[in-house]
Motif scaffolding. Structure first.
Motif, PDB file in Angstrom:
ATOM      1  N   MET A 135       0.840  -1.212   0.000  1.00  0.00           N
ATOM      2  CA  MET A 135       0.000   0.000   0.000  1.00  0.00           C
ATOM      3  C   MET A 135       0.869   1.254   0.000  1.00  0.00           C
ATOM      4  O   MET A 135       0.567   2.225  -0.688  1.00  0.00           O
ATOM      5  CB  MET A 135      -0.978   0.015   1.165  1.00  0.00           C
ATOM      6  N   LEU A 136       1.952   1.236   0.741  1.00  0.00           N
ATOM      7  CA  LEU A 136       2.841   2.387   0.793  1.00  0.00           C
ATOM      8  C   LEU A 136       3.542   2.591  -0.549  1.00  0.00           C
ATOM      9  O   LEU A 136       3.661   3.720  -1.031  1.00  0.00           O
ATOM     10  CB  LEU A 136       3.863   2.216   1.913  1.00  0.00           C
ATOM     11  N   ARG A 137       3.977   1.508  -1.172  1.00  0.00           N
ATOM     12  CA  ARG A 137       4.651   1.603  -2.477  1.00  0.00           C
ATOM     13  C   ARG A 137       3.715   2.165  -3.542  1.00  0.00           C
ATOM     14  O   ARG A 137       4.120   2.961  -4.387  1.00  0.00           O
ATOM     15  CB  ARG A 137       5.183   0.225  -2.887  1.00  0.00           C
ATOM     16  N   LYS A 138       2.443   1.766  -3.513  1.00  0.00           N
ATOM     17  CA  LYS A 138       1.467   2.269  -4.494  1.00  0.00           C
ATOM     18  C   LYS A 138       1.131   3.730  -4.208  1.00  0.00           C
ATOM     19  O   LYS A 138       0.988   4.532  -5.138  1.00  0.00           O
ATOM     20  CB  LYS A 138       0.218   1.386  -4.483  1.00  0.00           C
ATOM     21  N   ALA A 139       1.013   4.088  -2.938  1.00  0.00           N
ATOM     22  CA  ALA A 139       0.749   5.486  -2.586  1.00  0.00           C
ATOM     23  C   ALA A 139       1.904   6.379  -3.034  1.00  0.00           C
ATOM     24  O   ALA A 139       1.679   7.497  -3.509  1.00  0.00           O
ATOM     25  CB  ALA A 139       0.518   5.619  -1.075  1.00  0.00           C
ATOM     26  N   ARG A 140       3.125   5.900  -2.910  1.00  0.00           N
ATOM     27  CA  ARG A 140       4.292   6.687  -3.350  1.00  0.00           C
ATOM     28  C   ARG A 140       4.245   6.966  -4.853  1.00  0.00           C
ATOM     29  O   ARG A 140       4.621   8.048  -5.298  1.00  0.00           O
ATOM     30  CB  ARG A 140       5.590   5.959  -3.002  1.00  0.00           C
ATOM     31  N   VAL A 141       3.795   5.990  -5.639  1.00  0.00           N
ATOM     32  CA  VAL A 141       3.671   6.203  -7.086  1.00  0.00           C
ATOM     33  C   VAL A 141       2.647   7.305  -7.353  1.00  0.00           C
ATOM     34  O   VAL A 141       2.889   8.216  -8.152  1.00  0.00           O
ATOM     35  CB  VAL A 141       3.283   4.890  -7.812  1.00  0.00           C
ATOM     36  N   PHE A 150       4.089  -0.129  -9.234  1.00  0.00           N
ATOM     37  CA  PHE A 150       3.286   0.333 -10.362  1.00  0.00           C
ATOM     38  C   PHE A 150       2.109  -0.630 -10.576  1.00  0.00           C
ATOM     39  O   PHE A 150       2.044  -1.337 -11.581  1.00  0.00           O
ATOM     40  CB  PHE A 150       4.166   0.447 -11.604  1.00  0.00           C
ATOM     41  N   PHE A 151       1.192  -0.635  -9.614  1.00  0.00           N
ATOM     42  CA  PHE A 151      -0.012  -1.459  -9.648  1.00  0.00           C
ATOM     43  C   PHE A 151      -1.158  -0.620  -9.108  1.00  0.00           C
ATOM     44  O   PHE A 151      -0.940   0.288  -8.301  1.00  0.00           O
ATOM     45  CB  PHE A 151       0.142  -2.712  -8.761  1.00  0.00           C
ATOM     46  N   GLY A 152      -2.375  -0.920  -9.521  1.00  0.00           N
ATOM     47  CA  GLY A 152      -3.534  -0.202  -9.010  1.00  0.00           C
ATOM     48  C   GLY A 152      -3.667  -0.348  -7.509  1.00  0.00           C
ATOM     49  O   GLY A 152      -3.296  -1.368  -6.934  1.00  0.00           O
ATOM     50  N   GLY A 153      -4.199   0.709  -6.875  1.00  0.00           N
ATOM     51  CA  GLY A 153      -4.373   0.706  -5.428  1.00  0.00           C
ATOM     52  C   GLY A 153      -3.765   1.921  -4.766  1.00  0.00           C
ATOM     53  O   GLY A 153      -3.852   2.082  -3.552  1.00  0.00           O
ATOM     54  N   GLY A 154      -3.172   2.816  -5.561  1.00  0.00           N
ATOM     55  CA  GLY A 154      -2.677   4.099  -5.071  1.00  0.00           C
ATOM     56  C   GLY A 154      -3.448   5.204  -5.762  1.00  0.00           C
ATOM     57  O   GLY A 154      -3.706   5.118  -6.966  1.00  0.00           O
ATOM     58  N   TYR A 155      -3.830   6.229  -5.015  1.00  0.00           N
ATOM     59  CA  TYR A 155      -4.641   7.299  -5.607  1.00  0.00           C
ATOM     60  C   TYR A 155      -4.175   8.652  -5.083  1.00  0.00           C
ATOM     61  O   TYR A 155      -4.012   8.820  -3.875  1.00  0.00           O
ATOM     62  CB  TYR A 155      -6.122   7.100  -5.287  1.00  0.00           C
ATOM     63  N   PRO A 156      -3.980   9.616  -5.985  1.00  0.00           N
ATOM     64  CA  PRO A 156      -3.508  10.924  -5.536  1.00  0.00           C
ATOM     65  C   PRO A 156      -4.613  11.739  -4.876  1.00  0.00           C
ATOM     66  O   PRO A 156      -5.792  11.606  -5.220  1.00  0.00           O
ATOM     67  CB  PRO A 156      -3.067  11.598  -6.844  1.00  0.00           C
ATOM     68  N   LEU A 157      -4.226  12.566  -3.953  1.00  0.00           N
ATOM     69  CA  LEU A 157      -5.125  13.581  -3.392  1.00  0.00           C
ATOM     70  C   LEU A 157      -4.694  14.896  -4.021  1.00  0.00           C
ATOM     71  O   LEU A 157      -3.551  15.329  -3.845  1.00  0.00           O
ATOM     72  CB  LEU A 157      -4.997  13.632  -1.865  1.00  0.00           C
ATOM     73  N   LYS A 158      -5.608  15.505  -4.798  1.00  0.00           N
ATOM     74  CA  LYS A 158      -5.285  16.729  -5.527  1.00  0.00           C
ATOM     75  C   LYS A 158      -6.149  17.879  -5.051  1.00  0.00           C
ATOM     76  O   LYS A 158      -7.315  17.694  -4.691  1.00  0.00           O
ATOM     77  CB  LYS A 158      -5.502  16.528  -7.028  1.00  0.00           C
ATOM     78  N   ASP A 159      -5.559  19.077  -5.084  1.00  0.00           N
ATOM     79  CA  ASP A 159      -6.308  20.266  -4.684  1.00  0.00           C
ATOM     80  C   ASP A 159      -7.083  20.830  -5.879  1.00  0.00           C
ATOM     81  O   ASP A 159      -7.052  20.268  -6.984  1.00  0.00           O
ATOM     82  CB  ASP A 159      -5.396  21.313  -4.042  1.00  0.00           C
ATOM     83  N   LEU A 160      -7.771  21.929  -5.654  1.00  0.00           N
ATOM     84  CA  LEU A 160      -8.640  22.506  -6.668  1.00  0.00           C
ATOM     85  C   LEU A 160      -7.873  22.996  -7.894  1.00  0.00           C
ATOM     86  O   LEU A 160      -8.447  23.157  -8.973  1.00  0.00           O
ATOM     87  CB  LEU A 160      -9.462  23.644  -6.062  1.00  0.00           C
ATOM     88  N   GLN A 161      -6.561  23.216  -7.760  1.00  0.00           N
ATOM     89  CA  GLN A 161      -5.725  23.625  -8.885  1.00  0.00           C
ATOM     90  C   GLN A 161      -5.041  22.426  -9.556  1.00  0.00           C
ATOM     91  O   GLN A 161      -4.229  22.594 -10.450  1.00  0.00           O
ATOM     92  CB  GLN A 161      -4.648  24.627  -8.430  1.00  0.00           C
ATOM     93  N   GLY A 162      -5.352  21.207  -9.089  1.00  0.00           N
ATOM     94  CA  GLY A 162      -4.780  20.009  -9.686  1.00  0.00           C
ATOM     95  C   GLY A 162      -3.422  19.612  -9.141  1.00  0.00           C
ATOM     96  O   GLY A 162      -2.766  18.727  -9.686  1.00  0.00           O
ATOM     97  N   ARG A 163      -2.982  20.256  -8.060  1.00  0.00           N
ATOM     98  CA  ARG A 163      -1.693  19.913  -7.446  1.00  0.00           C
ATOM     99  C   ARG A 163      -1.875  18.750  -6.473  1.00  0.00           C
ATOM    100  O   ARG A 163      -2.825  18.735  -5.693  1.00  0.00           O
ATOM    101  CB  ARG A 163      -1.114  21.117  -6.716  1.00  0.00           C
ATOM    102  N   THR A 164      -0.938  17.833  -6.506  1.00  0.00           N
ATOM    103  CA  THR A 164      -0.986  16.681  -5.611  1.00  0.00           C
ATOM    104  C   THR A 164      -0.473  17.078  -4.235  1.00  0.00           C
ATOM    105  O   THR A 164       0.627  17.605  -4.107  1.00  0.00           O
ATOM    106  CB  THR A 164      -0.145  15.524  -6.182  1.00  0.00           C
ATOM    107  N   PHE A 165      -1.279  16.838  -3.204  1.00  0.00           N
ATOM    108  CA  PHE A 165      -0.853  17.143  -1.841  1.00  0.00           C
ATOM    109  C   PHE A 165      -0.818  15.906  -0.953  1.00  0.00           C
ATOM    110  O   PHE A 165      -0.493  15.982   0.229  1.00  0.00           O
ATOM    111  CB  PHE A 165      -1.743  18.230  -1.209  1.00  0.00           C
ATOM    112  N   GLY A 166      -1.144  14.773  -1.518  1.00  0.00           N
ATOM    113  CA  GLY A 166      -1.125  13.545  -0.738  1.00  0.00           C
ATOM    114  C   GLY A 166      -1.548  12.369  -1.591  1.00  0.00           C
ATOM    115  O   GLY A 166      -1.690  12.485  -2.812  1.00  0.00           O
ATOM    116  N   ALA A 167      -1.752  11.231  -0.928  1.00  0.00           N
ATOM    117  CA  ALA A 167      -2.155  10.028  -1.647  1.00  0.00           C
ATOM    118  C   ALA A 167      -2.770   9.029  -0.689  1.00  0.00           C
ATOM    119  O   ALA A 167      -2.521   9.065   0.525  1.00  0.00           O
ATOM    120  CB  ALA A 167      -0.964   9.402  -2.356  1.00  0.00           C
TER     121      ALA A 167
END
Length: 153
Positions: A72-78, A112-129
């Motif tokens: 889960m951590l490896r996918k979140a990092r991607v 590089f497998f499904g199960g990680g998802y970015p958290l993006k702000d209203l401007q499309g910048r990634t601030f987490g996962a």
């Protein structure tokens, strides 16, 4: 999306609809919300919530195994690094023929497998996962899309 992988365009459209306001987002509330959905679905998933490069919430549900913590951590990092779901990054690399190693990343730290998802702000910048592990990559991706959609509502 059925049992087939979605197109890159479908994945980008999903991401465009799942932006959040980081100043209004409580990571404990998000983690608890997703954790409750995992319990309700009776899936053997581990979950990690990361903000600004740090783990802020992590839980292992019944049936998950210690190896899932690493996945889960490896996918979140991607998702954090590329600003797209780990499934999108995987499919984009497969479509272009570019090997994962071309980035100079330690593949023991990035999956590089499904199960990680970015958290993006209203401007499309990634601030987490988010990262989950314990089942198969496509159901994990779909689950994250569903819970983020419900969380936003």
């Amino acid at each position: 999306m059925g049992n087939q992988f979605p197109s890159l365009e479908e994945l980008l459209a999903e991401e465009a609809g799942l932006v959040l306001n980081p100043s209004e987002m409580d990571p404990l509330r998000l983690g608890t919300f997703i954790s409750q959905r995992i319990l309700a679905s009776n899936q053997p998933l581990c979950l990690v919530v990361r903000l600004y490069g740090r783990t802020v919430f992590q839980v292992a549900h019944p049936g998950s195994e210690s190896i899932n913590d690493l996945w889960m951590l490896r996918k979140a990092r991607v998702a954090e690094l590329f600003g797209h779901s780990s499934l999108y990054v995987r499919l984009e690399h497969e479509a272009s023929g570019r090997p994962y190693e071309s980035h100079g990343l330690n593949l023991d730290e990035f999956a590089f497998f499904g199960g990680g998802y970015p958290l993006k702000d209203l401007q499309g910048r990634t601030f987490g996962a988010l990262g989950v592990s314990g089942t198969l990559q496509l159901p994990e991706h779909k689950f994250l899309v569903e819970v983020l959609t419900a969380f936003k509502a």
